[in-house]
Design an enzyme around this catalytic site. Sequence first.
Site, PDB file in Angstrom:
ATOM      1  N   ALA A   1      -4.590   7.443  -4.559  1.00 19.03           N
ATOM      2  CA  ALA A   1      -3.387   6.825  -4.791  1.00 19.03           C
ATOM      3  C   ALA A   1      -3.507   5.493  -5.018  1.00 19.03           C
ATOM      4  CB  ALA A   1      -2.348   7.433  -3.673  1.00 19.03           C
TER       5      ALA A   1
ATOM      6  N   THR B   1       0.834  -1.265   0.096  1.00 18.26           N
ATOM      7  CA  THR B   1       0.017  -0.026   0.101  1.00 18.26           C
ATOM      8  C   THR B   1       0.761   1.112  -0.026  1.00 18.26           C
ATOM      9  OG1 THR B   1      -1.880   1.147   1.036  1.00 18.26           O
ATOM     10  CG2 THR B   1      -0.306   0.153   2.652  1.00 18.26           C
ATOM     11  N   ASN B   2       0.327   2.273   0.387  1.00 21.67           N
ATOM     12  CA  ASN B   2       1.016   3.525   0.393  1.00 21.67           C
ATOM     13  C   ASN B   2       0.395   4.629   1.345  1.00 21.67           C
ATOM     14  OD1 ASN B   2      -1.025   5.537  -0.955  1.00 21.67           O
ATOM     15  ND2 ASN B   2      -0.727   4.037  -2.533  1.00 21.67           N
ATOM     16  N   ARG B   3       0.921   5.875   1.405  1.00 25.34           N
ATOM     17  CA  ARG B   3       0.637   6.635   2.659  1.00 25.34           C
ATOM     18  C   ARG B   3      -0.660   7.737   2.698  1.00 25.34           C
ATOM     19  NH1 ARG B   3       5.322   6.665   5.730  1.00 25.34           N
ATOM     20  NH2 ARG B   3       7.437   6.207   4.435  1.00 25.34           N
ATOM     21  N   SER B   4      -1.307   7.332   1.313  1.00 26.24           N
ATOM     22  CA  SER B   4      -2.228   8.325   1.277  1.00 26.24           C
ATOM     23  C   SER B   4      -3.344   7.991   2.085  1.00 26.24           C
ATOM     24  CB  SER B   4      -2.792   8.054  -0.143  1.00 26.24           C
ATOM     25  OG  SER B   4      -4.204   8.961  -0.246  1.00 26.24           O
TER      26      SER B   4
END
Length: 411
Positions: A283, A216-219
Amino acid sequence: MSYFASRLFQDARVLVGVTGGIAAYKSCELIRFLVDAGSEVRVMMTESAGRFITPLTLETLSRNPVFSELFPDSEFSGTHHINLADWAQAVIVAPATANFIGKLVNGIADDFVTTTALALSCPLVVAPAMNSNMWQHFSVQRNVAQLKENDVLICEPEEGFLAEGYHGIGRLARLEYLLQYLYRALHPEPNSLAGKTVLITAGRTEEPLDPARILTNRSTGKMGFALAVEAFARGARVVLVHGPTHVIPPRVDRLVGVQTAQQMLEAVEKHFDQADVFLSAAAVADFRPASSRPDKIKKENSEMSLQLVSNPDILATMGERKKPRQRLVGFAVETRQGVQNARKKLEVKNLDLVVLNNPGEPGAGFAVDTNRVTLLGKAGERVELPLLSKLDVARAVFEVLLKGSTDLANE
Ligand code: C5P
């Protein structure tokens, strides 16, 4: 919380009405937020509200005298309720009791709050809070429906634990929702998207690797949520598709929670044809594991490699499906040659507007409440915005989309 810290709250003249219910103490939090955001706040309260919370508390928080008597023995004139009604730019009654709602619908003005409410010419938000049986009572439901018909903004109560000791619908809407409605009441163009459907994607996607792990990512979804609040404030029907997040999404007409990019694509495909505007703020993970393993991956070697396959590009897919009446807005996170790359994206994905942000700049990008962006339009428009709250960025995005310019750029 404070992607809401909008310039619309700055110097706004907000009148807060407090009526008598156990949720009266929650009005403190609202007043506190507004004062911190730079609003000028006046408070009016009913006599029964004074049984739950003291005028001194509200006076101290709002930094102004509290109004509660129609005929105070002071220097005020007999028309001070009219002066206050004329002064206000927006009014929010939170909590609003069944009694207050009933009186408002029927034009009964027998205390300071109801008399002032009848004298208003500005937008009014009513946030009911009461026992669930009272809320569901036919007379309350009929009265609330009537207020909606008369363009009163009703910030409906939430379901949850009630002061009576059981679950039900009737709790005062949380602060984020109160602010969402108040923002709409203060909006300079509240009908600019009336009759339009706005589809938004927000937040990250999570791509499962095994039963315990994800890519995943930080959004956090704040930028997309701010766009949803803005579209709501402009009177649009809002469909919000969002990935996993701890941030509370705004109240919209259709809220769709998804996990993976594939699920996000399916949700967007389902709603795209009805949409007049599609804003892709999510994102989306560009890649996902080639296969999600049924068992947890064991630590067997000192090295391991993962095979990834590319995810569908949701925005580009919609760019191909786009009809002439539809407007598409994409986001670009670029660390080098931003404008050039963003313009390329505008063309390749068949967009009308691209919002370029540089995550390297302080206060911009993921998981913060502010953003510094450049808006690039299809017709060559280029608007550099200062560092703004995400809600103010969202307002500028719609300004440029609707008329090609924004006042926020010149401040
Ligand atoms: O090509 P790039 O990923 O930089 O484009 C970013 C834009 O495309 C954003 O608006 C994002 O929401 C959208 N996007 C998408 N699906 C993907 C990747 C990006 O909709 N798989």
